[in-house]
Design a protein around this motif. Structure first.
Motif: not given
Length: 383
Positions: A6-31
């Motif tokens: 149960q702990r492994i899928p939870s960690t992966r979800r947090r990493m995916i959410l973090m990457l999406l957040l960083v990507g969104s910030l980079l996209t916003l800055l570039i735009g």
């Protein structure tokens, strides 16, 4: 095993959410950056071009006398360092340094008492020989002496005459006389000083007229002709011109420099030009022509050609004039001016200062209160 799974899928979800957040910030800055640049370009494009203040001049035709310019050196018409043929002690100096002297004038006298005595002795002997010859002529007429005796007496008289001439020559060598009229130099010798034979005593220079030697490249030889008018200028006499005439052209070319030597003659009654002085020489060559001229400052020299900025009328009623770049072909220069062979028409108004801040279409404010130099015959200004 269940808790670990149960702990492994939870960690992966947090990493995916973090990457999406960083990507969104980079996209916003570039735009945001791209949008800022676009807005800046639009602002610059809509910004009015500032008016630039320049000076201008109109292209105009003028009479153009082709000139051959050179650097020359002045030389006296006649000059010599005077010296005695014999050694001796100075008895008198009969001129002052810098005096104008006449041809044949006695300048320096050496002591000559012994030579004067020898001349007196020779003249006495010659006088006695003359009396003896006269007596022998009367005797030979009546056959009182032989022909051989008469010939010996006549030969002795001629020898005595030669001795007189020799003594006079020796006496004359004790006098230093001016071989020609001119201006004497500085003399540092005084009565009582000993001078050796051949040692220069004083210089003598004939300054009027004065000659100037100069050289021109062989490619310009065909333009020169004896009798052409020339003008001499010297920094020792700022603002003054001395008229001269081309007097001679060397009949050969220097094989080392490929230059030909020429000589001009100038009047120098006031003695302002002195030998050894360098002067700028301008010889009138060819026939005068009409050339379209501009101040040299109006021309911009580039690797791809020569250009000028032509003043064009504004597009609107109250619009300022604008600059338009044009290519021109230039010719010879004369003073502050340059000949324009093609690319402009008579009367065209051209920018003469401030070109570095211009481009095609730049609006102009014309201020000719301090125009650049446009003198065909500039002269140095005294400070």
């Amino acid at each position: 095993m269940t808790a670990r799974t149960q702990r492994i899928p939870s960690t992966r979800r947090r990493m995916i959410l973090m990457l999406l957040l960083v990507g969104s910030l980079l996209t916003l800055l570039i735009g945001w950056n791209v949008l800022g640049r676009i807005m800046m370009k639009k602002a610059v494009a809509n910004m009015p071009v500032p008016v630039q203040t320049v000076s201008t001049a109109k292209a105009a035709y003028s009479d153009w006398q082709p000139l051959q310019a050179a650097i020359g050196s002045l030389r006296a018409s006649r000059g010599a360092d005077l010296a005695f043929d014999v050694s001796g002690v100075i008895q008198s100096v009969n001129f002052k340094s810098g005096d104008r002297v006449q041809e044949g004038q006695l300048l320096v006298q050496l002591r000559d008492e012994d030579d004067a005595a020898l001349l007196n002795q020779a003249e006495t002997a010659a006088a006695l020989a003359k009396l003896t010859l006269d007596r022998a002529q009367r005797q030979i007429a009546v056959k009182a002496i032989s022909q051989a005796d008469y010939d010996n007496i006549a030969a002795d008289f001629k020898a005595k005459q030669a001795s007189v001439q020799y003594a006079r020559v020796i006496l004359g060598k004790k006098q230093l006389r001016a071989p020609f009229a001119g201006r004497a130099g500085i003399i540092t010798l005084s009565p009582g000083a000993y001078v050796s034979a051949g040692s220069a005593v004083v210089t003598l220079q004939q300054l009027d007229p004065i000659r100037v030697d100069f050289q021109v490249p062989q490619r310009d030889l065909a333009q020169l002709a004896v009798g052409q008018h020339a003008v001499l200028r010297s920094d020792a006499h700022a603002g003054r011109e001395f008229a001269a005439t081309l007097n001679a052209i060397e009949p050969r070319i220097d094989i080392d420099t490929r230059n030909v030597r020429a000589e001009a003659v100038a009047d120098n009654a006031d003695g302002q030009l002195v030998p050894g002085m360098y002067v700028k020489v301008a010889v009138d060559v060819g026939t005068p022509t009409r050339q379209l001229t501009l101040p040299q400052s109006a021309i911009t020299f580039n690797p791809y050609g020569q250009t000028v900025f032509v003043v064009k009328p504004g597009s609107g009623k109250d619009a300022p004039p604008t600059a338009q770049q044009a290519f021109v072909t230039t010719g010879a220069t004369r003073g502050d001016q340059i000949a324009v062979l093609s690319g402009l028409e008579e009367g065209a108004e051209v920018v003469t200062s401030g070109q570095l801040k211009l481009k095609n279409g730049t609006p102009l404010a014309i201020d000719n209160s301090h125009p650049p130099a446009n003198d065909p015959n500039p002269r140095p200004q005294e400070q």
